[in-house]
Structure formats: C-alpha cells, structure tokens
Motif scaffolding. Structure first.
Motif, PDB file in Angstrom:
ATOM      1  N   THR A   1       0.826  -1.204   0.000  1.00 19.04           N
ATOM      2  CA  THR A   1       0.000   0.000   0.000  1.00 19.04           C
ATOM      3  C   THR A   1       0.859   1.252   0.000  1.00 19.04           C
ATOM      4  O   THR A   1       0.579   2.225  -0.724  1.00 19.04           O
ATOM      5  N   MET A   2       1.924   1.250   0.795  1.00 23.54           N
ATOM      6  CA  MET A   2       2.827   2.395   0.838  1.00 23.54           C
ATOM      7  C   MET A   2       3.548   2.575  -0.501  1.00 23.54           C
ATOM      8  O   MET A   2       3.688   3.700  -1.005  1.00 23.54           O
ATOM      9  N   LEU A   3       4.002   1.465  -1.083  1.00 26.19           N
ATOM     10  CA  LEU A   3       4.670   1.538  -2.382  1.00 26.19           C
ATOM     11  C   LEU A   3       3.740   2.094  -3.444  1.00 26.19           C
ATOM     12  O   LEU A   3       4.136   2.931  -4.268  1.00 26.19           O
ATOM     13  N   TYR A   4       2.493   1.654  -3.437  1.00 22.18           N
ATOM     14  CA  TYR A   4       1.503   2.143  -4.391  1.00 22.18           C
ATOM     15  C   TYR A   4       1.321   3.654  -4.233  1.00 22.18           C
ATOM     16  O   TYR A   4       1.283   4.403  -5.224  1.00 22.18           O
ATOM     17  N   ALA A   5       1.216   4.115  -2.985  1.00 23.12           N
ATOM     18  CA  ALA A   5       1.031   5.540  -2.731  1.00 23.12           C
ATOM     19  C   ALA A   5       2.247   6.349  -3.183  1.00 23.12           C
ATOM     20  O   ALA A   5       2.101   7.454  -3.731  1.00 23.12           O
ATOM     21  N   LEU A   6       3.450   5.830  -2.973  1.00 23.99           N
ATOM     22  CA  LEU A   6       4.663   6.543  -3.376  1.00 23.99           C
ATOM     23  C   LEU A   6       4.749   6.671  -4.894  1.00 23.99           C
ATOM     24  O   LEU A   6       5.121   7.726  -5.423  1.00 23.99           O
ATOM     25  N   ILE A   7       4.403   5.591  -5.595  1.00 20.10           N
ATOM     26  CA  ILE A   7       4.455   5.642  -7.060  1.00 20.10           C
ATOM     27  C   ILE A   7       3.409   6.613  -7.599  1.00 20.10           C
ATOM     28  O   ILE A   7       3.681   7.396  -8.527  1.00 20.10           O
ATOM     29  N   ARG A   8       2.205   6.602  -7.042  1.00 20.23           N
ATOM     30  CA  ARG A   8       1.171   7.530  -7.467  1.00 20.23           C
ATOM     31  C   ARG A   8       1.594   8.978  -7.199  1.00 20.23           C
ATOM     32  O   ARG A   8       1.327   9.890  -7.992  1.00 20.23           O
ATOM     33  N   SER A   9       2.256   9.200  -6.067  1.00 18.27           N
ATOM     34  CA  SER A   9       2.732  10.538  -5.737  1.00 18.27           C
ATOM     35  C   SER A   9       3.777  11.009  -6.745  1.00 18.27           C
ATOM     36  O   SER A   9       3.742  12.160  -7.204  1.00 18.27           O
ATOM     37  N   ALA A  10       4.707  10.105  -7.099  1.00 19.20           N
ATOM     38  CA  ALA A  10       5.720  10.442  -8.092  1.00 19.20           C
ATOM     39  C   ALA A  10       5.089  10.706  -9.456  1.00 19.20           C
ATOM     40  O   ALA A  10       5.533  11.584 -10.205  1.00 19.20           O
ATOM     41  N   GLU A  11       4.036   9.954  -9.773  1.00 23.27           N
ATOM     42  CA  GLU A  11       3.334  10.155 -11.046  1.00 23.27           C
ATOM     43  C   GLU A  11       2.714  11.553 -11.109  1.00 23.27           C
ATOM     44  O   GLU A  11       2.805  12.254 -12.134  1.00 23.27           O
TER      45      GLU A  11
ATOM     46  N   GLU B   1       3.618  14.246  -9.487  1.00 22.63           N
ATOM     47  CA  GLU B   1       4.610  15.316  -9.445  1.00 22.63           C
ATOM     48  C   GLU B   1       5.499  15.362 -10.682  1.00 22.63           C
ATOM     49  O   GLU B   1       6.223  16.338 -10.881  1.00 22.63           O
ATOM     50  N   SER B   2       5.455  14.327 -11.494  1.00 20.83           N
ATOM     51  CA  SER B   2       6.322  14.286 -12.680  1.00 20.83           C
ATOM     52  C   SER B   2       5.821  15.255 -13.746  1.00 20.83           C
ATOM     53  O   SER B   2       4.618  15.404 -13.972  1.00 20.83           O
ATOM     54  N   HIS B   3       6.778  15.929 -14.419  1.00 21.43           N
ATOM     55  CA  HIS B   3       6.440  16.855 -15.498  1.00 21.43           C
ATOM     56  C   HIS B   3       6.587  16.194 -16.863  1.00 21.43           C
ATOM     57  O   HIS B   3       6.299  16.832 -17.883  1.00 21.43           O
ATOM     58  N   SER B   4       7.022  14.959 -16.888  1.00 23.42           N
ATOM     59  CA  SER B   4       7.222  14.239 -18.145  1.00 23.42           C
ATOM     60  C   SER B   4       6.005  13.356 -18.432  1.00 23.42           C
ATOM     61  O   SER B   4       5.603  12.553 -17.591  1.00 23.42           O
ATOM     62  N   THR B   5       5.444  13.520 -19.626  1.00 20.39           N
ATOM     63  CA  THR B   5       4.292  12.702 -20.009  1.00 20.39           C
ATOM     64  C   THR B   5       4.656  11.223 -20.054  1.00 20.39           C
ATOM     65  O   THR B   5       3.894  10.360 -19.597  1.00 20.39           O
ATOM     66  N   GLU B   6       5.843  10.934 -20.605  1.00 22.45           N
ATOM     67  CA  GLU B   6       6.292   9.542 -20.699  1.00 22.45           C
ATOM     68  C   GLU B   6       6.511   8.947 -19.314  1.00 22.45           C
ATOM     69  O   GLU B   6       6.130   7.801 -19.044  1.00 22.45           O
ATOM     70  N   ALA B   7       7.120   9.723 -18.415  1.00 23.70           N
ATOM     71  CA  ALA B   7       7.366   9.237 -17.053  1.00 23.70           C
ATOM     72  C   ALA B   7       6.050   8.986 -16.322  1.00 23.70           C
ATOM     73  O   ALA B   7       5.903   7.991 -15.604  1.00 23.70           O
TER      74      ALA B   7
ATOM     75  N   ALA C   1       3.241   8.125 -17.659  1.00 24.67           N
ATOM     76  CA  ALA C   1       2.635   6.915 -18.204  1.00 24.67           C
ATOM     77  C   ALA C   1       3.277   5.666 -17.614  1.00 24.67           C
ATOM     78  O   ALA C   1       2.592   4.707 -17.242  1.00 24.67           O
ATOM     79  N   VAL C   2       4.613   5.681 -17.527  1.00 22.70           N
ATOM     80  CA  VAL C   2       5.332   4.524 -16.971  1.00 22.70           C
ATOM     81  C   VAL C   2       4.992   4.335 -15.497  1.00 22.70           C
ATOM     82  O   VAL C   2       4.734   3.211 -15.039  1.00 22.70           O
ATOM     83  N   LEU C   3       4.988   5.428 -14.737  1.00 25.74           N
ATOM     84  CA  LEU C   3       4.664   5.337 -13.318  1.00 25.74           C
ATOM     85  C   LEU C   3       3.216   4.912 -13.106  1.00 25.74           C
ATOM     86  O   LEU C   3       2.906   4.176 -12.166  1.00 25.74           O
ATOM     87  N   GLY C   4       2.322   5.370 -13.990  1.00 29.82           N
ATOM     88  CA  GLY C   4       0.923   4.966 -13.879  1.00 29.82           C
ATOM     89  C   GLY C   4       0.753   3.472 -14.090  1.00 29.82           C
ATOM     90  O   GLY C   4       0.012   2.805 -13.353  1.00 29.82           O
ATOM     91  N   ASP C   5       1.456   2.927 -15.100  1.00 25.43           N
ATOM     92  CA  ASP C   5       1.400   1.482 -15.337  1.00 25.43           C
ATOM     93  C   ASP C   5       1.966   0.704 -14.149  1.00 25.43           C
ATOM     94  O   ASP C   5       1.414  -0.311 -13.724  1.00 25.43           O
ATOM     95  N   ALA C   6       3.096   1.197 -13.621  1.00 27.05           N
ATOM     96  CA  ALA C   6       3.724   0.521 -12.472  1.00 27.05           C
ATOM     97  C   ALA C   6       2.801   0.538 -11.262  1.00 27.05           C
ATOM     98  O   ALA C   6       2.653  -0.472 -10.559  1.00 27.05           O
ATOM     99  N   ALA C   7       2.157   1.691 -11.022  1.00 24.23           N
ATOM    100  CA  ALA C   7       1.246   1.801  -9.869  1.00 24.23           C
ATOM    101  C   ALA C   7       0.081   0.851 -10.015  1.00 24.23           C
ATOM    102  O   ALA C   7      -0.343   0.211  -9.044  1.00 24.23           O
ATOM    103  N   GLN C   8      -0.430   0.743 -11.217  1.00 22.90           N
ATOM    104  CA  GLN C   8      -1.584  -0.129 -11.424  1.00 22.90           C
ATOM    105  C   GLN C   8      -1.206  -1.592 -11.214  1.00 22.90           C
ATOM    106  O   GLN C   8      -1.995  -2.391 -10.685  1.00 22.90           O
ATOM    107  N   ARG C   9       0.007  -1.967 -11.619  1.00 20.25           N
ATOM    108  CA  ARG C   9       0.456  -3.350 -11.423  1.00 20.25           C
ATOM    109  C   ARG C   9       0.686  -3.643  -9.941  1.00 20.25           C
ATOM    110  O   ARG C   9       0.339  -4.729  -9.453  1.00 20.25           O
ATOM    111  N   VAL C  10       1.262  -2.679  -9.235  1.00 18.32           N
ATOM    112  CA  VAL C  10       1.426  -2.853  -7.791  1.00 18.32           C
ATOM    113  C   VAL C  10       0.054  -2.943  -7.120  1.00 18.32           C
ATOM    114  O   VAL C  10      -0.161  -3.730  -6.201  1.00 18.32           O
ATOM    115  N   GLY C  11      -0.904  -2.142  -7.608  1.00 24.31           N
ATOM    116  CA  GLY C  11      -2.252  -2.204  -7.058  1.00 24.31           C
ATOM    117  C   GLY C  11      -2.906  -3.553  -7.269  1.00 24.31           C
ATOM    118  O   GLY C  11      -3.617  -4.059  -6.390  1.00 24.31           O
TER     119      GLY C  11
END
Length: 217
Positions: A68-78, A80-86, A88-98
């Motif tokens: 749960t903490m890892l999921y929240a950290l990845i979503r937070s990084a997503e 705050e990121s200014h890169s569209t590509e980043a 997208a990658v963080l969103g996919d990672a968060a969803q897989r962790v979820g």
C-alpha cells in the motif's frame, strides 16, 4: 474413534488437547474382552500451529502495508512528474502494484493459507473500474472454485493487463465498455478468457517484458 482431536481434563482440573487411539482386544472366538486406549497429548503441536498462524498473519499484514505504501509513493511520483512519458510509466507501475496488493489482500483475509476462492480473487482484481473514469461493466463467470497461492500473483498481473487494455480500447463512442471475464478449470489447467466489444487485435509478443503483452507472455 480415531483421527479426531478432543479435550481431556486432568485430575487437577487443567485441560489438554489429545488424539485418541483406542484398540479393542478380542479372544480367539472374536469376542470383545477388553480394550486399550492411548491418549496422545498434542499440546506442543497445537501451540506451534497457533504461533505459526500468528506469524503468518503478521507477515501478511506487513506485506500488505508495504504494498500500500509503495503504491502511494508511485502515485505521488506520477502526480509530481512533469514528463508525459514518465507519468505513463509510473501509472502502469502503480496499477500493477495495485493489482498485486489486491491479490495480497485476498490472501491475507483467507483463513486457509494454501489458497483462495477463485470468485473472490477475480472480483478483488477488478482494477479497471477504479483506474478509468469510463463506464466499465464487468461480467464475471468463474467455474474454478479454488486457486493455489502460487498462481495468484501471476494471475493478478495478467488480469490487470487484460482489463486495462479492454478498458482503454474496448469502449464505444460514448465511453461505455463491457468486459467479460471467464475463469474455468479444465483437468489440471486453468482457462482464463477476457473479451470486450472492441475492434480486437492480433496478440504478438513484443519481446519487452515491461510491456503489457510482454508481461502477459
């Protein structure tokens, strides 16, 4: 009676768990002339089993909290990121962790530590409805009754990828999407089917394990 656990009371009033092993004694004619009963004290075994359950519950609880903490950290990084590509990658990672966290939650709540009920597990892995604002309707048909623990995490990730793909590409012009999930048991195999009303596509292994189709393969 054999093969059952029971409780006995000692002369001092204390109770202890035991296994009975009664054995009848017969004469040459087969008549019952007596019996010998042995009670095997299993207090130490029961204590060990209780300690093991407490340990597994604590372990599962910590794993769940860490996911749960890892999921929240990845979503937070997503966010705050200014890169569209980043993002997208963080969103996919968060969803897989979820998806893995949802599977872990089902494992944590089951009393049997060797497996989970298939229907409860499939419903818990419904991440498409939460991940997209579109109107996603799921039709779930589960024939397999029980899933072993060792296949739950891979199955959760596969389901997440297929549901995500269906929710992205299987919707109509109004944003409505219907997805059918079927999990059947055929002899020693599980047959998973996910389909939608979208245009369809030819599944090809991209060779990249980080991609959706690569992960499924």
């Amino acid at each position: 009676m054999r093969g059952v656990e029971a409780m006995a009371q000692r002369p001092d009033g204390s109770m202890f768990p035991f296994l009975p092993f009664p054995t009848p004694i017969r004469n040459a004619d087969g008549d019952l002339v007596g019996a010998v009963n042995m009670l095997v004290d299993i207090s130490d075994r029961k204590l060990a089993e209780s300690n093991q359950r407490v340990f597994l519950d604590e372990l599962n609880h910590r794993v769940k909290n860490n996911m749960t903490m890892l999921y929240a950290l990845i979503r937070s990084a997503e966010r705050e990121s200014h890169s569209t590509e980043a993002r997208a990658v963080l969103g996919d990672a968060a969803q897989r962790v979820g998806a893995m966290a949802a599977a872990q939650q089902v494992l944590y709540t089951e009393h049997d530590q060797t497996g989970v009920y298939a229907r409860d597990f499939v419903r818990a892995c419904d991440s498409a409805r939460q991940a997209f604002s579109k109107d996603v309707t799921l039709h779930i048909d589960v024939d397999a009754r029980y899933l072993r623990n060792d296949i739950t995490m891979p199955l959760a990730l596969i389901l997440n990828e297929l549901l995500t793909n269906a929710a992205k590409h299987g919707c109509d012009d109004s944003g409505r999407c219907e997805i059918w999930i079927s999990l059947m048991r055929s002899d020693d195999e599980y047959v998973l089917t996910v389909r939608d009303r979208g245009p369809g596509y030819d599944f090809k292994d991209t060779g990249r394990r980080s991609s959706g189709t690569g992960l499924i393969s």
